[in-house]
Motif scaffolding. Structure first.
Motif, PDB file in Angstrom:
ATOM      1  N   ARG A 219      -9.696  22.959 -19.910  1.00 31.42           N
ATOM      2  CA  ARG A 219     -10.534  24.776 -20.162  1.00 31.42           C
ATOM      3  C   ARG A 219     -11.709  25.055 -20.001  1.00 31.42           C
ATOM      4  O   ARG A 219     -11.733  26.287 -20.254  1.00 31.42           O
ATOM      5  CB  ARG A 219      -9.137  25.539 -18.992  1.00 31.42           C
ATOM      6  CG  ARG A 219      -8.522  24.309 -18.553  1.00 31.42           C
ATOM      7  CD  ARG A 219      -7.051  24.760 -18.046  1.00 31.42           C
ATOM      8  NE  ARG A 219      -6.718  24.336 -17.351  1.00 31.42           N
ATOM      9  CZ  ARG A 219      -5.360  24.421 -16.839  1.00 31.42           C
ATOM     10  NH1 ARG A 219      -5.157  25.958 -16.634  1.00 31.42           N
ATOM     11  NH2 ARG A 219      -4.407  24.339 -16.181  1.00 31.42           N
ATOM     12  N   GLY A 220     -12.353  23.923 -20.768  1.00 31.95           N
ATOM     13  CA  GLY A 220     -13.961  24.811 -21.035  1.00 31.95           C
ATOM     14  C   GLY A 220     -13.743  24.888 -22.832  1.00 31.95           C
ATOM     15  O   GLY A 220     -14.377  25.711 -22.921  1.00 31.95           O
ATOM     16  N   VAL A 221     -12.873  25.232 -22.852  1.00 28.82           N
ATOM     17  CA  VAL A 221     -12.422  25.748 -24.800  1.00 28.82           C
ATOM     18  C   VAL A 221     -11.751  24.567 -25.595  1.00 28.82           C
ATOM     19  O   VAL A 221     -11.101  23.800 -25.173  1.00 28.82           O
ATOM     20  CB  VAL A 221     -11.184  26.435 -24.134  1.00 28.82           C
ATOM     21  CG1 VAL A 221     -10.903  27.414 -25.875  1.00 28.82           C
ATOM     22  CG2 VAL A 221     -11.714  27.722 -23.735  1.00 28.82           C
TER      23      VAL A 221
ATOM     24  N   ARG B 191      -7.715  29.633 -22.652  1.00 28.80           N
ATOM     25  CA  ARG B 191      -8.367  30.435 -22.477  1.00 28.80           C
ATOM     26  C   ARG B 191      -8.220  31.901 -23.138  1.00 28.80           C
ATOM     27  O   ARG B 191      -9.509  31.988 -23.954  1.00 28.80           O
ATOM     28  CB  ARG B 191      -8.587  30.808 -21.184  1.00 28.80           C
ATOM     29  CG  ARG B 191      -9.052  29.276 -20.037  1.00 28.80           C
ATOM     30  CD  ARG B 191      -9.579  30.516 -18.697  1.00 28.80           C
ATOM     31  NE  ARG B 191     -10.066  29.141 -18.326  1.00 28.80           N
ATOM     32  CZ  ARG B 191      -9.373  28.444 -16.759  1.00 28.80           C
ATOM     33  NH1 ARG B 191      -8.472  29.023 -16.314  1.00 28.80           N
ATOM     34  NH2 ARG B 191      -9.335  27.349 -15.794  1.00 28.80           N
TER      35      ARG B 191
ATOM     36  N   SER C 220     -22.603  21.016 -31.629  1.00 29.14           N
ATOM     37  CA  SER C 220     -22.345  20.365 -30.455  1.00 29.14           C
ATOM     38  C   SER C 220     -23.478  19.284 -30.063  1.00 29.14           C
ATOM     39  O   SER C 220     -25.110  20.262 -30.313  1.00 29.14           O
ATOM     40  CB  SER C 220     -22.372  21.101 -29.220  1.00 29.14           C
ATOM     41  OG  SER C 220     -22.341  20.109 -27.906  1.00 29.14           O
TER      42      SER C 220
ATOM     43  N   ARG D 174     -14.156  32.714 -28.690  1.00 29.00           N
ATOM     44  CA  ARG D 174     -13.608  33.485 -27.721  1.00 29.00           C
ATOM     45  C   ARG D 174     -12.710  33.732 -28.088  1.00 29.00           C
ATOM     46  O   ARG D 174     -12.503  34.897 -27.721  1.00 29.00           O
ATOM     47  CB  ARG D 174     -13.144  31.823 -27.109  1.00 29.00           C
ATOM     48  CG  ARG D 174     -14.395  31.213 -26.533  1.00 29.00           C
ATOM     49  CD  ARG D 174     -15.265  31.969 -24.604  1.00 29.00           C
ATOM     50  NE  ARG D 174     -13.891  31.741 -23.553  1.00 29.00           N
ATOM     51  CZ  ARG D 174     -13.207  30.949 -22.889  1.00 29.00           C
ATOM     52  NH1 ARG D 174     -15.009  29.865 -22.425  1.00 29.00           N
ATOM     53  NH2 ARG D 174     -12.380  31.179 -22.366  1.00 29.00           N
TER      54      ARG D 174
ATOM     55  N   ARG E  73      -9.250  19.481 -26.410  1.00 31.49           N
ATOM     56  CA  ARG E  73     -10.748  20.849 -25.350  1.00 31.49           C
ATOM     57  C   ARG E  73     -10.085  20.593 -24.505  1.00 31.49           C
ATOM     58  O   ARG E  73      -9.282  19.836 -23.582  1.00 31.49           O
ATOM     59  CB  ARG E  73     -11.255  19.444 -25.374  1.00 31.49           C
ATOM     60  CG  ARG E  73     -12.522  19.918 -24.535  1.00 31.49           C
ATOM     61  CD  ARG E  73     -13.368  18.863 -23.281  1.00 31.49           C
ATOM     62  NE  ARG E  73     -14.719  19.377 -22.465  1.00 31.49           N
ATOM     63  CZ  ARG E  73     -14.830  18.357 -21.925  1.00 31.49           C
ATOM     64  NH1 ARG E  73     -14.423  16.701 -22.560  1.00 31.49           N
ATOM     65  NH2 ARG E  73     -15.852  18.349 -20.826  1.00 31.49           N
TER      66      ARG E  73
ATOM     67  N   ASP F  94     -18.020  14.988 -20.854  1.00 26.05           N
ATOM     68  CA  ASP F  94     -19.020  15.441 -19.704  1.00 26.05           C
ATOM     69  C   ASP F  94     -20.186  15.199 -20.637  1.00 26.05           C
ATOM     70  O   ASP F  94     -20.871  16.497 -20.440  1.00 26.05           O
ATOM     71  CB  ASP F  94     -18.902  16.840 -19.169  1.00 26.05           C
ATOM     72  CG  ASP F  94     -17.416  16.625 -18.767  1.00 26.05           C
ATOM     73  OD1 ASP F  94     -16.950  16.043 -17.788  1.00 26.05           O
ATOM     74  OD2 ASP F  94     -16.419  17.873 -18.390  1.00 26.05           O
TER      75      ASP F  94
ATOM     76  N   ASP G 247     -16.078  28.304 -27.387  1.00 26.91           N
ATOM     77  CA  ASP G 247     -16.524  27.925 -25.965  1.00 26.91           C
ATOM     78  C   ASP G 247     -17.031  26.379 -25.611  1.00 26.91           C
ATOM     79  O   ASP G 247     -18.018  26.434 -26.429  1.00 26.91           O
ATOM     80  CB  ASP G 247     -17.066  28.692 -25.058  1.00 26.91           C
ATOM     81  CG  ASP G 247     -18.322  28.655 -23.693  1.00 26.91           C
ATOM     82  OD1 ASP G 247     -18.310  27.647 -23.888  1.00 26.91           O
ATOM     83  OD2 ASP G 247     -17.670  29.779 -22.642  1.00 26.91           O
ATOM     84  N   GLU G 248     -17.308  25.425 -25.037  1.00 30.07           N
ATOM     85  CA  GLU G 248     -17.256  24.114 -25.535  1.00 30.07           C
ATOM     86  C   GLU G 248     -19.130  24.021 -25.024  1.00 30.07           C
ATOM     87  O   GLU G 248     -20.127  23.338 -25.302  1.00 30.07           O
ATOM     88  CB  GLU G 248     -16.678  23.432 -24.741  1.00 30.07           C
ATOM     89  CG  GLU G 248     -16.678  23.285 -23.238  1.00 30.07           C
ATOM     90  CD  GLU G 248     -16.114  22.320 -22.265  1.00 30.07           C
ATOM     91  OE1 GLU G 248     -16.597  21.290 -21.309  1.00 30.07           O
ATOM     92  OE2 GLU G 248     -14.980  21.363 -22.564  1.00 30.07           O
ATOM     93  N   ASP G 249     -19.393  24.838 -24.212  1.00 31.39           N
ATOM     94  CA  ASP G 249     -21.545  24.938 -24.378  1.00 31.39           C
ATOM     95  C   ASP G 249     -21.502  25.621 -24.288  1.00 31.39           C
ATOM     96  O   ASP G 249     -23.602  25.501 -24.743  1.00 31.39           O
ATOM     97  CB  ASP G 249     -20.930  25.469 -22.221  1.00 31.39           C
ATOM     98  CG  ASP G 249     -20.632  24.209 -21.296  1.00 31.39           C
ATOM     99  OD1 ASP G 249     -20.113  23.514 -21.572  1.00 31.39           O
ATOM    100  OD2 ASP G 249     -19.425  24.558 -20.064  1.00 31.39           O
ATOM    101  N   SER G 250     -21.572  26.507 -24.857  1.00 31.26           N
ATOM    102  CA  SER G 250     -22.434  27.201 -25.873  1.00 31.26           C
ATOM    103  C   SER G 250     -22.039  27.607 -27.619  1.00 31.26           C
ATOM    104  O   SER G 250     -22.319  28.361 -28.408  1.00 31.26           O
ATOM    105  CB  SER G 250     -22.275  28.653 -25.581  1.00 31.26           C
ATOM    106  OG  SER G 250     -21.298  29.665 -25.197  1.00 31.26           O
TER     107      SER G 250
END
Length: 364
Positions: A266-268, A324, A240, A289, A264, A226, A282-285
Motif C-alpha cells: 500500500r505504497g510503503v 501505513r 529507488s 513514514r 511492499r 510499477d 514511502d515508495e514514491d518519495s
C-alpha cells in the motif's frame, strides 16, 4: 478406507500419504506437490495452527509444495509436512552440506552444496533423485522464469540454464562479487554487486539494458514493481531506480545494514535492520513514514500481505504492523531468535527459529 477421504480432517498431504500406503502405487512423491497455491492470509491476530521440531536450525525459509510444506535444516535434512495438520510425511537427508537458501521451481528443489566439490544441485522432488548438477559455488538463491533458471555465484558468474537439464543458454561475468540473488520482471533480470553497481540485463541473451551505481555494496535482492526498482546497500541506504532506465529517483539512509529483501504494501516499503529497527518508507518519495523498535537484530526479511507487514526478530517475537502507520497490531512470542525469512504459503504464515522449531499460523 472411507475415512481417508475426509480431506478437511486429514489434509491433502495426509490423504496422499494414505493413498500411497493403501494402494502401494506411489514412487516417491512425499516431497512432491503441485503449483504454489494462491490464498489469502487472514488479518491479525493469527492463530497458531501447529508447530514441529526440526533436527537443526532452518536453512532458508519454508517452501510451498502444494499440498505440502517443505523445510530444509542446516543438517542438510529436508522435511515434508501436511500444511494443515502438521503431520510429518517425509524426511530426506542429503550427503553434502547445504549452503544458502533452497529454492523450489516446478518439480525441482535447487540448492548449493559445499565441500571439496561444490555444486548447484537440481533435485527432482517427484523421483527423489538428482536430475542434474553443475560444478561451482552457488550459495545465492536462483530465480526461475518459465523454463529458464538464472543462477549467480558469489564471484559474479551469472548463468542462464535450461531448467529441464541444466544446459547453459548464456553466461555473463559480472564485474564484482555478489551478495544477493537476482530478480526477473518484464523480460529483464535485475542484479546488484558488491561495488554498488545495479544492472538490468535482457533475459534472452544477457545483454545489458542499463546500469547505474550506488554508494555501497548492494545487500538486498532487487524489488521490482510499477516501473520502479528498490534496493538497499551495505551503507544503510535504500534507493529507488527507474526500472526502464536505471535513473536513481531517491535515496534514503536508515540506521544499519538492511534485511536481504524489502517488502511492499500500500505504497510503503518495509525493511528491517541490524540496528533493531523496522523502517517504513514511502515508495514514491523515500520519505520515512514510520519506525518500529524491536528488542533484537532484524535479519529476517519482512513479509507483506493485506496491508500488514510481518516482522520476525532475534528477540524471539513475531510482529504484525499496520503498513501505513507502523503501529503494532499483534505479536507472538516464539521460542527463540529468527534469522531466516518469513514465508507466506496460501492462507498461512510460516516462520522457523534457531531453536529448531517450525511454526505455522493462520485461521483455525
Amino acid at each position: 478406507m472411507a475415512g481417508i477421504f475426509n480431506v478437511r480432517a486429514l489434509g491433502w498431504g495426509s490423504v496422499l500419504s494414505a493413498l500411497c500406503i493403501a494402494l502401494s502405487s506411489c514412487s516417491g512423491g512425499l516431497f512432491y506437490g503441485g503449483q504454489a497455491r494462491v490464498g489469502s492470509l487472514p488479518p491479525p491476530p493469527l492463530s497458531l495452527i501447529w508447530q514441529q521440531r526440526l533436527d537443526a536450525p532452518p536453512q532458508g525459509n519454508a517452501l510451498d509444495a502444494n499440498p505440502l510444506l517443505l523445510q530444509m535444516s542446516t543438517s542438510a535434512a529436508l522435511y515434508a509436512y501436511d500444511l494443515w495438520s502438521g503431520e510429518r510425511l517425509g524426511k530426506r537427508r542429503f550427503d553434502d552440506g547445504i549452503c544458502g537458501k533452497p529454492v523450489g521451481a516446478d518439480d525441482l528443489l535447487l540448492f548449493g552444496t559445499r565441500g571439496k566439490k561444490p555444486a548447484l544441485v537440481a533435485w527432482d522432488r517427484r523421483e527423489e533423485e538428482t536430475r542434474w548438477h553443475i560444478a561451482g559455488v552457488f550459495c545465492l538463491p536462483s530465480v526461475a522464469r518459465r523454463d529458464t533458471l538464472f543462477v549467480v555465484s558469489e564471484l559474479g558468474a551469472l548463468r542462464a540454464l535450461d531448467m529441464k537439464d541444466g544446459a547453459p543458454l548464456w553466461e555473463r561475468a559480472l564485474e564484482g562479487a555478489v551478495r544477493v540473488g537476482p530478480s526477473v520482471e518484464d523480460g529483464r533480470l535485475f542484479i546488484g554487486d558488491g561495488a554498488g553497481r545495479v544492472l538490468a540485463l535482457r533475459v534472452g541473451d544477457g545483454s545489458q539494458a542499463w546500469r547505474d551505481s550506488l554508494d555501497g555494496a548492494v545487500r538486498t535482492r532487487p524489488l521490482v514493481g510499477d516501473g520502479h526498482l528498490w534496493v538497499g546497500t551495505a551503507s544503510g541506504e535504500i534507493a529507488s531506480l527507474n526500472a526502464a532506465t536505471g535513473q536513481v529517483q531517491w535515496r534514503t539512509r536508515i540506521g544499519g545494514l538492511p534485511t536481504p529483501a524489502l517488502a511492499r504494501q500500500r505504497g510503503v516499503l518495509a525493511v528491517g535492520s541490524v540496528d533493531r529497527m523496522v523502517y517504513g518508507l514511502d515508495e514514491d518519495s523515500g520519505t520515512l513514514r514510520w519506525t518500529f523498535a524491536t528488542e533484537g537484530v532484524v535479519r529476517a526479511s519482512p513479509a507483506g500481505h493485506g496491508g500488514v507487514f510481518y516482522i520476525a526478530s532475534s528477540d524471539g517475537h513475531l510482529y504484525a504492523l499496520d503498513a501505513r502507520q507502523g503501529q503494532l497490531l499483534w505479536k507472538f512470542r516464539l521460542d527463540g531468535p529468527v534469522w531466516e525469512d518469513i514465508a507466506l504459503v496460501g492462507e498461512t504464515l510460516v516462520v522457523a527459529t534457531e531453536k529448531k522449531t517450525l511454526y505455522v499460523f493462520g485461521r483455525r
